[in-house]
Design a protein around this motif. Structure first.
Motif, short mmCIF file in Angstrom:
data_model
loop_
_atom_site.label_atom_id
_atom_site.label_comp_id
_atom_site.label_asym_id
_atom_site.label_seq_id
_atom_site.Cartn_x
_atom_site.Cartn_y
_atom_site.Cartn_z
N PRO A 190 8.99 32.83 34.76
CA PRO A 190 8.95 33.66 35.97
C PRO A 190 10.13 34.63 35.98
O PRO A 190 11.19 34.34 35.42
CB PRO A 190 9.06 32.63 37.10
N ILE A 191 9.95 35.78 36.59
CA ILE A 191 11.02 36.77 36.70
C ILE A 191 11.66 36.66 38.07
O ILE A 191 11.01 36.90 39.10
CB ILE A 191 10.47 38.18 36.45
N VAL A 192 12.93 36.27 38.09
CA VAL A 192 13.68 36.12 39.34
C VAL A 192 14.75 37.20 39.37
O VAL A 192 15.65 37.22 38.52
CB VAL A 192 14.32 34.72 39.43
N ALA A 193 14.66 38.11 40.32
CA ALA A 193 15.52 39.29 40.34
C ALA A 193 17.00 38.95 40.26
O ALA A 193 17.76 39.58 39.52
CB ALA A 193 15.22 40.12 41.59
N SER A 194 17.42 37.93 41.00
CA SER A 194 18.84 37.61 41.05
C SER A 194 19.38 37.13 39.71
O SER A 194 20.59 37.21 39.46
CB SER A 194 19.10 36.55 42.12
N ASP A 195 18.50 36.64 38.83
CA ASP A 195 18.96 36.18 37.52
C ASP A 195 19.51 37.33 36.67
O ASP A 195 20.29 37.10 35.74
CB ASP A 195 17.81 35.53 36.75
N TYR A 196 19.13 38.56 36.99
CA TYR A 196 19.52 39.71 36.19
C TYR A 196 20.69 40.48 36.79
O TYR A 196 21.18 41.44 36.20
CB TYR A 196 18.32 40.66 36.03
N THR A 197 21.14 40.05 37.95
CA THR A 197 22.22 40.77 38.64
C THR A 197 23.43 39.91 38.93
O THR A 197 24.50 40.44 39.22
CB THR A 197 21.70 41.36 39.96
N SER A 198 23.26 38.59 38.86
CA SER A 198 24.37 37.69 39.17
C SER A 198 24.93 37.07 37.90
O SER A 198 24.20 36.44 37.14
CB SER A 198 23.90 36.57 40.11
N ALA A 199 26.20 37.27 37.66
CA ALA A 199 26.83 36.72 36.46
C ALA A 199 26.73 35.21 36.43
O ALA A 199 26.67 34.60 35.36
CB ALA A 199 28.30 37.15 36.39
N ASN A 200 26.69 34.57 37.58
CA ASN A 200 26.64 33.12 37.65
C ASN A 200 25.29 32.55 37.23
O ASN A 200 25.18 31.38 36.87
CB ASN A 200 26.97 32.65 39.06
N SER A 201 24.22 33.36 37.32
CA SER A 201 22.88 32.85 37.04
C SER A 201 22.31 33.36 35.73
O SER A 201 21.22 32.98 35.34
CB SER A 201 21.93 33.21 38.18
N MET A 202 23.02 34.23 35.04
CA MET A 202 22.48 34.81 33.82
C MET A 202 22.39 33.79 32.70
O MET A 202 23.29 32.97 32.51
CB MET A 202 23.33 36.01 33.36
N SER A 203 21.27 33.86 31.97
CA SER A 203 21.04 32.99 30.82
C SER A 203 20.91 33.88 29.58
O SER A 203 21.06 35.10 29.66
CB SER A 203 19.75 32.20 31.02
N GLU A 204 20.62 33.25 28.46
CA GLU A 204 20.41 34.03 27.23
C GLU A 204 19.26 35.02 27.41
O GLU A 204 19.26 36.10 26.82
CB GLU A 204 20.10 33.07 26.07
N GLU A 205 18.27 34.66 28.25
CA GLU A 205 17.09 35.51 28.43
C GLU A 205 17.29 36.59 29.47
O GLU A 205 16.46 37.48 29.61
CB GLU A 205 15.89 34.63 28.83
#
Length: 304
Positions: A190-205
């Motif tokens: 799933p695409i979660v917007a906050s995953d791409y803007t928050s340094a705390n939630s970013m993964s390899e993907e």
């Protein structure tokens, strides 16, 4: 009419979890993996334990008996999810070599057992050099299944090797044609917007930020589309090409407005008719991050 008997490897994995609710109803499923629990420790009903890297194929030959098709999803990751790899990319060959060995064990076991069709989880990474070097720099608009498979990493190399390795089995040189569909799967999460803007939630993907967000909008395949794709890979009545070889390489993504992989072979040979488009599914997130009045992001498929 009796259900087709289908062996699925990697049956406790994430991609399997997207499809099993539907495939269990449609086919007589034989499930196998190295573990009978998913990554959260939940037990998956019906899984038989098998290590397909083992070159002693007699240990799992029984799983192929009476099987009409094999869906091969299993692979050995170079790290356990959530861990950080200590190996540099140049040192990951040995792990991927084992995955190629596993693929051949699947092909040979299927061939020996008289299996008709293989549906193999290849990956978009089998030809990801084009994406990394041309697509994102807007030097190329679409990668096609007929483009020469080249990758800039050993994971992608292994997937390309799976594809080429299957061709001798498919072309009939060993005595019969083992029908083979190679599915270059895209982004499945799933695409979660906050995953791409928050340094705390970013993964390899998601570490690429907004550029990665746009990339995944083009690359995603929804659960119902990936289920349809594998179902049709098993059921398509005739996948022979103009030379009479039953061998298909097809990209696996939804019909996304921003997609940069061609679905031509999936449509032609499998009658794949994807139902989803991330531009619609994630319209709110797109407006929030890259098309709103405060956004300063270049339009188009990839790049920012």
């Amino acid at each position: 009419m009796a259900k087709r008997k289908v062996l699925m490897t990697g049956a406790s994995g994430y991609i399997a979890s997207l499809m099993l609710p539907t495939l269990r109803d449609r086919f007589d499923m034989v499930l196998a993996d190295v573990s009978d629990t998913d990554r959260d420790g939940n037990k998956i009903e019906g899984i038989q334990i098998a290590n397909f890297i083992d070159t002693d194929r007699s240990k799992y030959a029984h799983l192929f008996e009476g099987v009409d098709a094999v869906i091969h999803l299993a692979f050995k990751p170079h790290v356990t999810r959530g861990e950080v790899s200590e190996k540099a990319p140049i040192d990951r060959f040995d792990n991927e070599h084992e995955n190629v060995q596993m693929a051949n064990n699947i092909y040979r076991s299927a061939y020996d057992a008289g299996v008709r069709r293989l549906a193999i989880a290849s990956s978009n990474h089998a030809a990801d050099w084009y994406e990394h070097s041309l697509i994102h720099d807007r030097k190329m608009d679409m990668v096609r299944p007929t483009d020469f498979p080249i990758s800039d990493n050993f994971y992608g190399w292994a997937k390309a090797a799976y594809e080429l390795l299957a061709y001798p089995y498919a072309c009939g040189i060993f005595g019969r044609k083992l029908e083979t569909v190679m599915l270059r799967i895209g982004f499945t999460r799933p695409i979660v917007a906050s995953d791409y803007t928050s340094a705390n939630s970013m993964s390899e993907e998601t570490a690429g930020g907004l550029a990665e967000f746009k990339r995944n909008l083009g690359a995603r395949i929804s659960p119902r589309d990936i289920t349809q794709l594998f179902t049709k890979a098993v059921e398509a009545p005739n996948i022979e090409n103009e030379h009479g070889v039953p061998f298909v390489v097809a990209y696996g993504c939804s019909d996304n407005t921003r997609r940069f992989w061609s679905l031509e072979t999936a449509r032609k040979y499998l009658d794949y008719q994807p139902e989803d488009d991330t531009e619609i599914t994630y319209a709110k997130e797109i407006a929030e991050l890259i098309t709103g009045p405060e956004a300063n992001v270049r339009g188009g498929k990839v790049g920012i």
